[in-house]
Design a protein around this motif. Sequence first.
Motif, short mmCIF file in Angstrom:
data_model
loop_
_atom_site.label_atom_id
_atom_site.label_comp_id
_atom_site.label_asym_id
_atom_site.label_seq_id
_atom_site.Cartn_x
_atom_site.Cartn_y
_atom_site.Cartn_z
N ASP A 110 0.76 -1.33 -0.06
CA ASP A 110 0.14 -0.07 -0.07
C ASP A 110 0.90 1.19 -0.03
N ALA A 111 0.49 2.12 -1.12
CA ALA A 111 1.57 3.13 -1.37
C ALA A 111 1.11 4.20 0.13
N SER A 112 0.33 4.34 0.76
CA SER A 112 0.05 5.23 1.89
C SER A 112 0.88 4.72 2.92
N LEU A 113 1.14 3.63 3.04
CA LEU A 113 1.92 3.11 4.35
C LEU A 113 3.43 3.13 3.84
N GLN A 114 3.59 3.31 2.68
CA GLN A 114 5.10 3.18 2.27
C GLN A 114 5.28 4.78 2.58
N ASN A 115 4.23 5.78 2.02
CA ASN A 115 4.83 7.12 2.28
C ASN A 115 4.71 7.43 3.75
N LYS A 116 4.09 6.77 4.63
CA LYS A 116 3.90 7.10 6.08
C LYS A 116 5.30 6.60 6.54
N ALA A 117 5.66 5.50 6.10
CA ALA A 117 6.88 4.95 6.59
C ALA A 117 8.30 5.82 6.43
N VAL A 118 8.41 6.36 5.12
CA VAL A 118 9.22 7.37 4.63
C VAL A 118 9.11 8.45 5.48
N GLU A 119 7.88 9.23 5.85
CA GLU A 119 7.57 10.41 6.36
C GLU A 119 8.20 10.22 7.93
N THR A 120 8.03 9.14 8.38
CA THR A 120 8.19 8.81 9.82
C THR A 120 9.98 8.77 10.00
N ILE A 121 10.40 8.21 8.93
CA ILE A 121 11.96 7.79 8.99
C ILE A 121 12.62 9.06 9.01
N LEU A 122 12.08 10.15 7.97
CA LEU A 122 12.72 11.30 7.76
C LEU A 122 12.54 12.61 8.91
N LYS A 123 11.41 12.21 9.49
CA LYS A 123 10.77 13.20 10.57
C LYS A 123 11.69 13.03 11.69
N HIS A 124 12.33 11.61 11.89
CA HIS A 124 13.09 11.38 12.93
C HIS A 124 14.55 11.04 12.35
N TYR A 125 14.91 11.58 11.47
CA TYR A 125 16.21 11.36 10.67
C TYR A 125 17.40 11.30 11.84
N THR A 126 17.35 12.51 12.48
CA THR A 126 18.47 12.60 13.44
C THR A 126 18.59 11.56 14.60
N ASP A 127 17.61 11.41 14.88
CA ASP A 127 17.32 10.31 16.07
C ASP A 127 17.64 8.76 15.48
N ILE A 128 17.35 8.58 14.44
CA ILE A 128 17.56 7.13 13.91
C ILE A 128 18.90 7.10 13.03
N PHE A 129 19.57 8.24 12.66
CA PHE A 129 20.77 7.88 11.91
C PHE A 129 21.86 8.56 12.70
N VAL A 130 21.70 9.69 13.37
CA VAL A 130 22.89 10.47 13.87
C VAL A 130 23.06 10.33 15.44
N GLU A 131 22.12 10.59 16.05
CA GLU A 131 22.45 10.63 17.59
C GLU A 131 22.89 9.22 17.86
N GLU A 132 24.02 9.01 18.72
CA GLU A 132 24.56 7.88 19.16
C GLU A 132 23.81 7.47 20.56
N PRO A 133 23.63 6.22 20.62
CA PRO A 133 22.94 5.68 21.96
C PRO A 133 23.77 6.11 23.03
N GLU A 134 23.27 6.41 24.19
CA GLU A 134 23.85 6.68 25.49
C GLU A 134 24.69 5.42 26.06
N GLN A 135 25.82 5.64 26.22
CA GLN A 135 26.67 4.31 26.92
C GLN A 135 26.36 4.37 28.33
N SER A 136 26.05 2.98 28.94
CA SER A 136 25.64 2.65 30.05
C SER A 136 27.10 2.75 30.98
#
Length: 213
Positions: free
Chosen positions: A187-213
């Motif tokens: 479904d194209a609407s789900l594809q669009n929503k997936a890309v929208e969500t990934i792009l909206k959270h680009y920094t969190d998903i691809f850039v920010e490093e997880p905190e070290q415990s």
Amino acid sequence: MIRDDVDVPPIMVKCCEAIEKYGLLSQGIYRIGGMMRKVQELKEKLDRGNLVFDPGSDRFAQVTFVDLDSVNLDAEEWSSDVSNVTSVLKLWLRELPDPLISYSLQPSFMEATRNENDRMRHIRLHERVNELPDPNYATLKYFMGHLHKVTQHEEQNSMSIVNIAIVFGPTLFGQGQMGMNGNNMLDASLQNKAVETILKHYTDIFVEEPEQS
């Protein structure tokens, strides 16, 4: 991360750099197509030094006939109308044998996207992105970084995250292709929503490093 050391296909880097140099303020960038003749001409020039993806080897295999550097995207014929460059890049993405969001992982991407809770959708899609093969992950990270820059100039180019997602949803999932299980394109609407969500959270998903415990 070691997967960030994977090379991004030079054709993508070359096109994105030219687009960022000459087209970030262009009205409707990526939505407005180039001239068919010029797009085909540029595609043929770039294809001679292109990369093709071999899913069986889990890496991009180099097929080189001429150096990509010999194609000068700073030349007037390309820099004066960057829509020809954006069209070639979209065409290249559509023609990948296995799209950036791999067929094998698309059912799980769609399942994650069906989350109605925004936070849970973001978290689940982040997990799915991390499951991508290294070449796909590195290339998607680079391209999402590029699209993030495009959306930073929404006031001038009228390309919001939603507009970008509409353009690239079907493309990043394999526009017009059949899934690995033989079903019709998801479904194209789900594809669009997936890309929208990934792009909206680009920094969190691809850039920010997880905190070290």
